[in-house]
Every structure is written in C-alpha cells, then in structure tokens.
Design a protein around this motif. Structure first.
Motif, PDB file in Angstrom:
ATOM      1  N   VAL A 246      13.363  -0.539   9.585  1.00  0.00           N
ATOM      2  CA  VAL A 246      13.939  -1.761   9.002  1.00  0.00           C
ATOM      3  C   VAL A 246      15.280  -1.437   8.340  1.00  0.00           C
ATOM      4  CG1 VAL A 246      13.652  -3.581   7.278  1.00  0.00           C
ATOM      5  CG2 VAL A 246      11.693  -2.878   8.667  1.00  0.00           C
ATOM      6  N   ARG A 247      15.334  -0.332   7.589  1.00  0.00           N
ATOM      7  CA  ARG A 247      16.584   0.067   6.924  1.00  0.00           C
ATOM      8  C   ARG A 247      17.676   0.365   7.943  1.00  0.00           C
ATOM      9  NH1 ARG A 247      13.110   3.023   3.657  1.00  0.00           N
ATOM     10  NH2 ARG A 247      13.626   4.963   4.751  1.00  0.00           N
ATOM     11  N   ALA A 248      17.310   1.077   9.004  1.00  0.00           N
ATOM     12  CA  ALA A 248      18.294   1.431  10.030  1.00  0.00           C
ATOM     13  C   ALA A 248      18.821   0.184  10.734  1.00  0.00           C
ATOM     14  CB  ALA A 248      17.666   2.390  11.046  1.00  0.00           C
ATOM     15  N   LEU A 249      17.921  -0.745  11.027  1.00  0.00           N
ATOM     16  CA  LEU A 249      18.331  -1.993  11.663  1.00  0.00           C
ATOM     17  C   LEU A 249      19.236  -2.798  10.736  1.00  0.00           C
ATOM     18  CD1 LEU A 249      18.152  -3.843  14.086  1.00  0.00           C
ATOM     19  CD2 LEU A 249      15.981  -4.741  13.212  1.00  0.00           C
ATOM     20  N   SER A 250      18.904  -2.800   9.443  1.00  0.00           N
ATOM     21  CA  SER A 250      19.730  -3.497   8.454  1.00  0.00           C
ATOM     22  C   SER A 250      21.130  -2.888   8.398  1.00  0.00           C
ATOM     23  CB  SER A 250      19.057  -3.422   7.082  1.00  0.00           C
ATOM     24  OG  SER A 250      19.798  -4.117   6.117  1.00  0.00           O
ATOM     25  N   ASP A 251      21.201  -1.547   8.462  1.00  0.00           N
ATOM     26  CA  ASP A 251      22.515  -0.880   8.444  1.00  0.00           C
ATOM     27  C   ASP A 251      23.316  -1.214   9.698  1.00  0.00           C
ATOM     28  OD1 ASP A 251      21.912   0.263   6.020  1.00  0.00           O
ATOM     29  OD2 ASP A 251      21.263   2.189   6.868  1.00  0.00           O
ATOM     30  N   ARG A 252      22.652  -1.235  10.859  1.00  0.00           N
ATOM     31  CA  ARG A 252      23.359  -1.570  12.105  1.00  0.00           C
ATOM     32  C   ARG A 252      23.875  -3.002  12.063  1.00  0.00           C
ATOM     33  NH1 ARG A 252      19.196   1.178  14.737  1.00  0.00           N
ATOM     34  NH2 ARG A 252      18.259  -0.742  15.548  1.00  0.00           N
ATOM     35  N   LEU A 253      23.047  -3.881  11.505  1.00  0.00           N
ATOM     36  CA  LEU A 253      23.435  -5.286  11.404  1.00  0.00           C
ATOM     37  C   LEU A 253      24.669  -5.436  10.510  1.00  0.00           C
ATOM     38  CD1 LEU A 253      21.782  -7.442  12.863  1.00  0.00           C
ATOM     39  CD2 LEU A 253      20.880  -8.169  10.676  1.00  0.00           C
ATOM     40  N   ALA A 254      24.702  -4.671   9.428  1.00  0.00           N
ATOM     41  CA  ALA A 254      25.840  -4.747   8.498  1.00  0.00           C
ATOM     42  C   ALA A 254      27.133  -4.323   9.180  1.00  0.00           C
ATOM     43  CB  ALA A 254      25.569  -3.878   7.277  1.00  0.00           C
TER      44      ALA A 254
ATOM     45  N   LEU B 234       0.806  -1.215   0.000  1.00  0.00           N
ATOM     46  CA  LEU B 234       0.000   0.000   0.000  1.00  0.00           C
ATOM     47  C   LEU B 234       0.845   1.273   0.000  1.00  0.00           C
ATOM     48  CD1 LEU B 234      -2.674  -1.306   2.495  1.00  0.00           C
ATOM     49  CD2 LEU B 234      -3.121  -0.676   0.113  1.00  0.00           C
ATOM     50  N   SER B 235       2.128   1.140   0.385  1.00  0.00           N
ATOM     51  CA  SER B 235       3.027   2.297   0.363  1.00  0.00           C
ATOM     52  C   SER B 235       3.615   2.538  -1.020  1.00  0.00           C
ATOM     53  CB  SER B 235       4.174   2.078   1.366  1.00  0.00           C
ATOM     54  OG  SER B 235       3.687   1.892   2.667  1.00  0.00           O
ATOM     55  N   GLY B 236       3.277   1.676  -1.976  1.00  0.00           N
ATOM     56  CA  GLY B 236       3.795   1.846  -3.330  1.00  0.00           C
ATOM     57  C   GLY B 236       5.277   1.557  -3.461  1.00  0.00           C
ATOM     58  N   ARG B 237       5.772   0.682  -2.591  1.00  0.00           N
ATOM     59  CA  ARG B 237       7.218   0.431  -2.580  1.00  0.00           C
ATOM     60  C   ARG B 237       7.664  -0.519  -3.692  1.00  0.00           C
ATOM     61  NH1 ARG B 237       9.028   2.702   2.057  1.00  0.00           N
ATOM     62  NH2 ARG B 237      11.089   1.753   1.822  1.00  0.00           N
ATOM     63  N   ALA B 238       6.705  -1.211  -4.316  1.00  0.00           N
ATOM     64  CA  ALA B 238       7.061  -2.178  -5.359  1.00  0.00           C
ATOM     65  C   ALA B 238       7.803  -1.521  -6.516  1.00  0.00           C
ATOM     66  CB  ALA B 238       5.812  -2.887  -5.864  1.00  0.00           C
ATOM     67  N   GLY B 239       7.578  -0.229  -6.700  1.00  0.00           N
ATOM     68  CA  GLY B 239       8.244   0.453  -7.806  1.00  0.00           C
ATOM     69  C   GLY B 239       9.658   0.886  -7.504  1.00  0.00           C
ATOM     70  N   GLN B 240      10.084   0.785  -6.240  1.00  0.00           N
ATOM     71  CA  GLN B 240      11.410   1.299  -5.880  1.00  0.00           C
ATOM     72  C   GLN B 240      12.345   0.266  -5.283  1.00  0.00           C
ATOM     73  OE1 GLN B 240      11.025   3.842  -2.166  1.00  0.00           O
ATOM     74  NE2 GLN B 240       8.887   3.857  -2.841  1.00  0.00           N
ATOM     75  N   GLU B 241      11.831  -0.910  -4.884  1.00  0.00           N
ATOM     76  CA  GLU B 241      12.709  -1.923  -4.269  1.00  0.00           C
ATOM     77  C   GLU B 241      12.065  -3.299  -4.397  1.00  0.00           C
ATOM     78  OE1 GLU B 241      12.900  -0.731  -0.161  1.00  0.00           O
ATOM     79  OE2 GLU B 241      10.842  -1.383   0.250  1.00  0.00           O
ATOM     80  N   ARG B 242      12.878  -4.335  -4.265  1.00  0.00           N
ATOM     81  CA  ARG B 242      12.346  -5.692  -4.178  1.00  0.00           C
ATOM     82  C   ARG B 242      11.658  -5.859  -2.820  1.00  0.00           C
ATOM     83  NH1 ARG B 242      17.843  -8.018  -5.366  1.00  0.00           N
ATOM     84  NH2 ARG B 242      17.583  -8.832  -3.248  1.00  0.00           N
ATOM     85  N   TYR B 243      10.695  -6.766  -2.784  1.00  0.00           N
ATOM     86  CA  TYR B 243       9.981  -7.032  -1.529  1.00  0.00           C
ATOM     87  C   TYR B 243      10.952  -7.414  -0.421  1.00  0.00           C
ATOM     88  CZ  TYR B 243       7.024  -9.482   1.842  1.00  0.00           C
ATOM     89  OH  TYR B 243       6.414  -9.907   3.000  1.00  0.00           O
ATOM     90  N   ASP B 244      11.879  -8.345  -0.716  1.00  0.00           N
ATOM     91  CA  ASP B 244      12.803  -8.800   0.329  1.00  0.00           C
ATOM     92  C   ASP B 244      13.688  -7.663   0.831  1.00  0.00           C
ATOM     93  OD1 ASP B 244      15.573  -9.108  -1.306  1.00  0.00           O
ATOM     94  OD2 ASP B 244      13.942  -9.851  -2.540  1.00  0.00           O
ATOM     95  N   GLU B 245      14.069  -6.752  -0.059  1.00  0.00           N
ATOM     96  CA  GLU B 245      14.913  -5.624   0.351  1.00  0.00           C
ATOM     97  C   GLU B 245      14.192  -4.711   1.333  1.00  0.00           C
ATOM     98  OE1 GLU B 245      17.666  -4.939  -3.637  1.00  0.00           O
ATOM     99  OE2 GLU B 245      15.646  -4.072  -3.567  1.00  0.00           O
ATOM    100  N   GLY B 246      12.866  -4.626   1.197  1.00  0.00           N
ATOM    101  CA  GLY B 246      12.103  -3.719   2.044  1.00  0.00           C
ATOM    102  C   GLY B 246      11.739  -4.281   3.392  1.00  0.00           C
ATOM    103  N   VAL B 247      11.594  -5.607   3.504  1.00  0.00           N
ATOM    104  CA  VAL B 247      10.991  -6.158   4.723  1.00  0.00           C
ATOM    105  C   VAL B 247      11.907  -7.060   5.543  1.00  0.00           C
ATOM    106  CG1 VAL B 247       8.716  -6.070   3.628  1.00  0.00           C
ATOM    107  CG2 VAL B 247       9.984  -8.221   3.624  1.00  0.00           C
ATOM    108  N   CYS B 248      13.115  -7.367   5.066  1.00  0.00           N
ATOM    109  CA  CYS B 248      13.966  -8.276   5.844  1.00  0.00           C
ATOM    110  C   CYS B 248      15.383  -7.733   5.969  1.00  0.00           C
ATOM    111  CB  CYS B 248      13.963  -9.681   5.248  1.00  0.00           C
ATOM    112  SG  CYS B 248      15.098  -9.931   3.871  1.00  0.00           S
TER     113      CYS B 248
END
Length: 506
Positions: free
Chosen positions: A483-491, A124-138
């Motif tokens: 999610v993005r911030a957590l992914s960056d911290r994990l990296a 519903l956020s229209g994210r399909a046009g800017q990223e893969r599903y897995d990139e956005g949620v995991c």
C-alpha cells in the motif's frame, strides 16, 4: 390518474441545483431523441438560492458525465476544484503527544489479498500506535497530504487515480446547469409563484405573475419553504433535531489566505458548539459554521468563526441560515414530488446535498415510468426516500457520538445522540468485538456510504474492536508495504492540484 403515456406537462417550481439537475436529468431521459414531455422550470428572480453547499461526494461525477457535460467546461464555469475526501480535525481530545486529533475520510476502498480484510489486519498488526487508519489503508490520504490532484496528465474526463468529487460554486453551478437545460429544450420562466391551485391532494396549476401554468406532474424545488407540497398535506414533517441538534449556520466567503493554494480536500474542524467547513475554490474559500442554535446565538457563532479563521480574513460575503433538519414523511403526494431542500435536509458534514438531488431525480424517473401512477408507486418512492434520509442521519450521528470531548455542554451531550438511532447504538456495541463489514449494512438503504466509509469514521474516532484473531505478521507487513509503495508511485504520477487546475483554466 395520469399514466406515463398521458403525462405531457411537467412543471418544476424553483431553480437552484435541485430544479436544474432534475430538469436536465428528466429532459435527457424523456426527450433525448424527440420531445415527449414539455418540461418547464419556473424560477423566481426575487428569491436567491442558499448556495453554500459547495462540496460533493464522488458519485455526482456520474451524473455530470451522464448528462453529457464536458468536465473541463464544468470546472471552468463553476470555479471548481477537485476533492479527494474530508479532513476531520478536533473531533476528539488532543492526541497523547498534544497534537490535534485528525483523520481523513476518502472515497476509496482498498482490499486485502490475505484471508482477513485489511481493517482487521491493520488492527491486529498494532499499527494504531504508529499511523492513522486512513494513512495505512488508502491512497487518497497521501495525495491529500501533498495537495496532489487525483489526476495524472493522462487522466481522461471523469476518471482519476482515485475516486474524487468536487468543490464547486453552487450559484455558478445552478447557472451553468440552467444554460445546459435550456439549450437542451427545457422551458425557463422567470416569475414568482403567487398561488397554488389544488383539488384534494392534486395540484391543478400554479399562478406566477398573473400567468397560469397547468401540468400533469409538479416538482417542488422551492427549498425550505416547500411551497407546493406544503399545500397538499398537513403534519408531513419529521424532525431530526434530537439526533442532529445543529440547525443553524453562518457562511462566510473570503479571499484565499495569502500564500495558500486551493486544497484538494474539504476540511471539517470541530468548534465549541458544532463544526466549521473550509472549501477551496479557484478564486476564493467558502467557509461556515454549522452550530446548535439553542446553545449559541448568531452573533456568537459568527464571532467564533471569524476568530477561527483569523484576523486577516478578507470576507467577501456573510450569510446566516436557519436549517430545517429532517425530512418529509411523504415526498410524493398526489401529482407533486419534493426534491432537494423542500423534501429534507441533513447537515452538510458529508457533502450529500447534490447526491440526494441526483438520487431523487433518478428514483422519480423509474417510478414515473411504471405506467399508471398508483398509490403503491408513490408509497414505494416515499419508502425509499425515507430510508435514504434515515440512513444518512445515522451516518452523520456516527461522527458525533464517539467523541470524548468534554469541554462544552454541546460535546458532553453529543454521545447521547446515538439513542435516537437505535440500530447504530446496537451496532456500536457489536463493533467493539468485530470490524464493521459489508454484511452489517447489507439490506439497508445506504446509497453512497458503505462499510468502508463507516470504518474510516469508526477508526478515525478510535472506536477500535478488541480482536484476538491470529495473523501472519510477515504477510501483513508485506501488504501494508505494498500500500505504501503504491501510494508513493501514485504521488509521482499525480499532478499538483494547482497545476491541474491551471491546465483546465488556461
């Protein structure tokens, strides 16, 4: 009838991962404090194991941990690497910008603190046009993209920053498990079975190298030959070829390409008539092409795989495999239970071989421990095992049936495979109007793949639902920013995959 108390001898015929995982599991269960059951594995020195199933799902970690194995030793002894998931490539037509279609299937799930689930928010956020599903949620997708291990310097054995599995040398794994089982008290006999002595639907004994081995329970781990259970019941096979037409494979082992480090994920790339796997171990890469043998000859498949890998591949070994795709109707007949390839096989697209062995051994243990072995007990085991294989068949069909590729007859026919999985066909229609959720799969036989896993495939293959729910876009953006911030911290926390492996192999 034998009872659990009167069961004194168990004979496992066949080694490999199936034989030794089963032996290790049942020995630890029955003989952990004192010897209650004599467990013997008869393994032929003349019959090699197939040994190409070199990736696992994450739950196999719990088996190894439960057996008391040292994870670092396990990794060293089997030239293993870690696996955060599977990168699927080329399963649909190229993207509008001309880039190759790709998506990632991890082992993890992320939850949403909002009123709606994270998948609905993503749509519903229209994210399909800017990223893969897995990139956005995991989080695992970010680790895989940077080839990071799912471990930090502080991670304890069998624990990670995200769930993970292994890439593992199947031949070395069988040897390692054999050594551990023998050390734990399992009897190992090197011999080739000459005859199977039966009485009705019961096995009385097996003969190997002129020695007779009787037993109360016989476990058939003889691979596709089904040497024991095949003697007890005719017309006991159900074929899945109509749903899963890839029944052949060519496997190549090659040196790691120059300049490449072992990747922390499996790659599954769709080719003309099937798909190729690439699995990186410490010392080499395992690759192979699972294909439809009715559309491609063995020579054509090998040539296509070699072309895909490139002309500079230093090939160490090449093996052609005929795969019996399907499963038994009855895995337990009389006093014989089939585990591993002797019971069934579904193409290794989601690396479920060791998982099914683990599942079978655990299920056998609980059913053997029910006092008298009645037909009701066997029926229960058979019902559950059939459910596991049917459930997995349907999940693998999901990967194929959503394709829009039309470049070969194989891919043009792939969408029709869904007709052989009626439940899935119905659900795909429903999932055009709502997200796949837990309740859709509740009550099924799913043992490792949940609604989260279905969503990674559905939305990786662009099978999006048409949703019109109202959301707070500001709240949604905050959730995905977290999610993005957590992914960056994990990296920043995760070790480079190679650095972790060097640390283990020092």
């Amino acid at each position: 009838m034998h009872t659990a108390d009167s069961m004194r001898k168990m004979v496992i015929v066949g080694g490999g991962s199936a034989g030794w995982m089963t032996a290790l599991y049942l020995n630890r269960l029955y003989n952990h404090s004192h010897k209650n059951i004599d467990i013997t594995v008869i393994e032929s020195p003349d019959i090699g194991i197939i040994g190409v199933g070199e990736a696992t799902v994450h739950s196999v970690r719990y088996f190894f941990r439960g057996m008391g194995l040292d994870e670092h030793e396990l990794l060293r002894e089997t030239n293993a690497t870690l696996k955060t998931g599977i990168m699927f490539k080329n399963w649909m037509k190229p993207n509008p910008d001309g880039s190759q279609h790709a998506y990632f299937h991890p082992f993890e799930a992320q939850t949403s603190p909002a009123v709606l689930d994270i998948s609905s928010l993503w749509m519903l956020s229209g994210r399909a046009g800017q990223e893969r599903y897995d990139e956005g949620v995991c989080l695992s997708a970010g680790l895989a993209a940077q080839n990071l291990a799912p471990k930090s310097a502080q991670s304890r054995q069998y624990e990670g920053l995200v769930p993970y599995g292994y890439h593992i040398d199947a031949v070395l794994l069988a040897r390692y498990l054999r050594r551990k089982a023998i050390e734990a008290g399992v009897t190992h006999i090197e011999a080739t079975i000459d005859a199977v002595e039966t009485e009705g639907e019961m096995i009385k004994a097996v003969t190997a190298n002129d020695r007779r081995f009787d037993g109360d329970i016989f476990v058939d781990c003889t691979g596709f030959r089904s040497l024991l259970i095949g003697k007890l019941k005719d017309n006991n096979w159900q074929c899945f070829k109509e749903a899963l037409p890839c029944t052949k494979a060519v496997a190549l082992q090659r040196e790691m390409p120059d300049g490449e480090m072992p990747r922390s994920y499996t790659t599954a790339t769709a080719l003309s008539n099937g798909w190729a796997w690439q699995i990186d171990l410490i010392n080499r890469q395992g690759t192979g092409y699972v294909y439809d043998g009715d559309r491609l000859s063995a020579d054509e498949a090998e040539a296509e795989l070699r072309t895909f890998l490139g002309p500079d591949s230093a090939v160490l070994k090449c093996t052609h495999i005929n795969m019996r795709v399907g499963c038994l109707k009855e895995f337990w007949v009389g006093n014989c239970i089939a585990i591993g390839l002797s019971g069934g096989f579904i193409e290794p697209l989601e690396s479920t071989g060791l998982h099914l062995i683990n599942l079978s051994a655990g299920l056998l243990a609980t059913h053997l421990d029910r006092g008298e072995i009645t037909q009701d007990v066997r029926d229960s085991f058979n019902r559950l095992m059939n459910g596991f294989y049917q459930d997995l068949k349907q999940f693998i069909v999901l990967h194929y049936c959503l394709t829009d590729r039309d470049d070969t007859d194989f891919w043009r026919a792939a969408p029709d495979t869904v007709h052989h999985t009626p439940w899935l066909k119905k659900q795909l229609g429903i999932w055009k109007h709502k997200v796949c959720e837990y309740h859709d799969l509740a009550g099924s036989f799913s043992t490792v793949f949940s609604d989260e896993n279905y969503r990674y495939i559905l939305y990786g293959m662009k099978h999006y639902p048409a949703l019109s729910l109202q959301i707070d876009l500001g709240e949604s953006e905050e959730i995905f920013a977290r999610v993005r911030a957590l992914s960056d911290r994990l990296a920043h926390t995760a070790l480079p995959h190679m650095a972790y492996l060097k640390q283990i192999n020092m």
